[in-house]
Write a protein that holds these residues in place. Sequence first.
Motif, PDB file in Angstrom:
ATOM      1  N   MET A 172       0.215   7.683   8.262  1.00  0.00           N
ATOM      2  CA  MET A 172      -0.060   6.437   7.559  1.00  0.00           C
ATOM      3  C   MET A 172      -0.953   5.566   8.467  1.00  0.00           C
ATOM      4  O   MET A 172      -0.652   5.363   9.631  1.00  0.00           O
ATOM      5  CB  MET A 172       1.260   5.717   7.256  1.00  0.00           C
ATOM      6  CG  MET A 172       1.076   4.446   6.487  1.00  0.00           C
ATOM      7  SD  MET A 172       2.600   3.525   6.149  1.00  0.00           S
ATOM      8  CE  MET A 172       3.326   4.553   4.906  1.00  0.00           C
ATOM      9  N   PRO A 173      -2.040   5.065   7.912  1.00  0.00           N
ATOM     10  CA  PRO A 173      -2.933   4.229   8.720  1.00  0.00           C
ATOM     11  C   PRO A 173      -2.234   2.964   9.244  1.00  0.00           C
ATOM     12  O   PRO A 173      -1.355   2.409   8.587  1.00  0.00           O
ATOM     13  CB  PRO A 173      -4.051   3.859   7.750  1.00  0.00           C
ATOM     14  CG  PRO A 173      -3.978   4.872   6.666  1.00  0.00           C
ATOM     15  CD  PRO A 173      -2.565   5.304   6.589  1.00  0.00           C
ATOM     16  N   ARG A 174      -2.663   2.558  10.417  1.00  0.00           N
ATOM     17  CA  ARG A 174      -2.034   1.383  11.042  1.00  0.00           C
ATOM     18  C   ARG A 174      -2.248   0.117  10.238  1.00  0.00           C
ATOM     19  O   ARG A 174      -1.360  -0.725  10.142  1.00  0.00           O
ATOM     20  CB  ARG A 174      -2.578   1.192  12.452  1.00  0.00           C
ATOM     21  CG  ARG A 174      -2.028   2.184  13.440  1.00  0.00           C
ATOM     22  CD  ARG A 174      -2.551   1.866  14.792  1.00  0.00           C
ATOM     23  NE  ARG A 174      -4.003   2.093  14.760  1.00  0.00           N
ATOM     24  CZ  ARG A 174      -4.697   2.559  15.760  1.00  0.00           C
ATOM     25  NH1 ARG A 174      -4.123   2.825  16.898  1.00  0.00           N
ATOM     26  NH2 ARG A 174      -5.986   2.749  15.653  1.00  0.00           N
ATOM     27  N   ALA A 175      -3.411  -0.065   9.661  1.00  0.00           N
ATOM     28  CA  ALA A 175      -3.681  -1.282   8.890  1.00  0.00           C
ATOM     29  C   ALA A 175      -2.793  -1.356   7.658  1.00  0.00           C
ATOM     30  O   ALA A 175      -2.278  -2.429   7.316  1.00  0.00           O
ATOM     31  CB  ALA A 175      -5.155  -1.329   8.486  1.00  0.00           C
ATOM     32  N   LEU A 176      -2.595  -0.231   6.996  1.00  0.00           N
ATOM     33  CA  LEU A 176      -1.734  -0.201   5.819  1.00  0.00           C
ATOM     34  C   LEU A 176      -0.289  -0.508   6.200  1.00  0.00           C
ATOM     35  O   LEU A 176       0.387  -1.303   5.543  1.00  0.00           O
ATOM     36  CB  LEU A 176      -1.831   1.164   5.138  1.00  0.00           C
ATOM     37  CG  LEU A 176      -1.078   1.344   3.843  1.00  0.00           C
ATOM     38  CD1 LEU A 176      -1.600   0.372   2.788  1.00  0.00           C
ATOM     39  CD2 LEU A 176      -1.227   2.766   3.353  1.00  0.00           C
ATOM     40  N   PHE A 177       0.162   0.099   7.277  1.00  0.00           N
ATOM     41  CA  PHE A 177       1.526  -0.165   7.741  1.00  0.00           C
ATOM     42  C   PHE A 177       1.677  -1.614   8.202  1.00  0.00           C
ATOM     43  O   PHE A 177       2.676  -2.271   7.923  1.00  0.00           O
ATOM     44  CB  PHE A 177       1.885   0.797   8.882  1.00  0.00           C
ATOM     45  CG  PHE A 177       3.299   0.663   9.340  1.00  0.00           C
ATOM     46  CD1 PHE A 177       4.348   1.049   8.522  1.00  0.00           C
ATOM     47  CD2 PHE A 177       3.583   0.131  10.585  1.00  0.00           C
ATOM     48  CE1 PHE A 177       5.654   0.917   8.941  1.00  0.00           C
ATOM     49  CE2 PHE A 177       4.885   0.001  11.010  1.00  0.00           C
ATOM     50  CZ  PHE A 177       5.932   0.395  10.192  1.00  0.00           C
ATOM     51  N   LEU A 204       1.934  -3.869   5.221  1.00  0.00           N
ATOM     52  CA  LEU A 204       3.255  -3.719   4.626  1.00  0.00           C
ATOM     53  C   LEU A 204       4.300  -4.516   5.406  1.00  0.00           C
ATOM     54  O   LEU A 204       5.139  -5.206   4.815  1.00  0.00           O
ATOM     55  CB  LEU A 204       3.642  -2.240   4.572  1.00  0.00           C
ATOM     56  CG  LEU A 204       4.983  -1.908   3.960  1.00  0.00           C
ATOM     57  CD1 LEU A 204       4.995  -2.271   2.489  1.00  0.00           C
ATOM     58  CD2 LEU A 204       5.283  -0.435   4.144  1.00  0.00           C
ATOM     59  N   VAL A 205       4.236  -4.474   6.719  1.00  0.00           N
ATOM     60  CA  VAL A 205       5.179  -5.217   7.559  1.00  0.00           C
ATOM     61  C   VAL A 205       4.983  -6.724   7.388  1.00  0.00           C
ATOM     62  O   VAL A 205       5.959  -7.480   7.264  1.00  0.00           O
ATOM     63  CB  VAL A 205       5.030  -4.801   9.041  1.00  0.00           C
ATOM     64  CG1 VAL A 205       5.786  -5.730   9.960  1.00  0.00           C
ATOM     65  CG2 VAL A 205       5.504  -3.365   9.226  1.00  0.00           C
ATOM     66  N   VAL A 206       3.745  -7.169   7.354  1.00  0.00           N
ATOM     67  CA  VAL A 206       3.471  -8.604   7.203  1.00  0.00           C
ATOM     68  C   VAL A 206       3.943  -9.101   5.836  1.00  0.00           C
ATOM     69  O   VAL A 206       4.578 -10.161   5.738  1.00  0.00           O
ATOM     70  CB  VAL A 206       1.962  -8.893   7.407  1.00  0.00           C
ATOM     71  CG1 VAL A 206       1.603 -10.295   6.970  1.00  0.00           C
ATOM     72  CG2 VAL A 206       1.591  -8.690   8.859  1.00  0.00           C
ATOM     73  N   ALA A 207       3.666  -8.349   4.782  1.00  0.00           N
ATOM     74  CA  ALA A 207       4.105  -8.754   3.440  1.00  0.00           C
ATOM     75  C   ALA A 207       5.627  -8.774   3.340  1.00  0.00           C
ATOM     76  O   ALA A 207       6.203  -9.693   2.751  1.00  0.00           O
ATOM     77  CB  ALA A 207       3.519  -7.818   2.391  1.00  0.00           C
ATOM     78  N   THR A 208       6.275  -7.782   3.926  1.00  0.00           N
ATOM     79  CA  THR A 208       7.736  -7.742   3.912  1.00  0.00           C
ATOM     80  C   THR A 208       8.314  -8.932   4.673  1.00  0.00           C
ATOM     81  O   THR A 208       9.254  -9.579   4.200  1.00  0.00           O
ATOM     82  CB  THR A 208       8.239  -6.423   4.521  1.00  0.00           C
ATOM     83  OG1 THR A 208       7.700  -5.335   3.775  1.00  0.00           O
ATOM     84  CG2 THR A 208       9.749  -6.349   4.503  1.00  0.00           C
ATOM     85  N   ALA A 209       7.773  -9.230   5.836  1.00  0.00           N
ATOM     86  CA  ALA A 209       8.252 -10.378   6.620  1.00  0.00           C
ATOM     87  C   ALA A 209       8.028 -11.687   5.864  1.00  0.00           C
ATOM     88  O   ALA A 209       8.877 -12.586   5.906  1.00  0.00           O
ATOM     89  CB  ALA A 209       7.542 -10.414   7.971  1.00  0.00           C
TER      90      ALA A 209
END
Length: 80
Positions: free
Chosen positions: A1-6, A9-14
């Motif tokens: 999984m690309p780092r930008a996509l991950f 996802l982490v920023v949106a979840t937070a």
Amino acid sequence: MPRALFGALVVATAFYIAIQAISVAALPDLASSERALVDVAQALMGPSGALLLTVGVVVSVGANLFAAMISIPRLPYAMA
């Protein structure tokens, strides 16, 4: 999984977890509210905050409907 996509996802979840935590802290009886985020905005920023959030929701829904009106008629043409 690309780092930008991950990372996105982490920023949106937070972001969503922070909104939920702030909302529950501001209004403990949030489950009984009919307009949850508008009530939180009113509790945190007063009537002007509730109005600002309501206007933001109306603009957002209007923009989404406008984008759908423009793009959805192109779908059958693209499928042909």
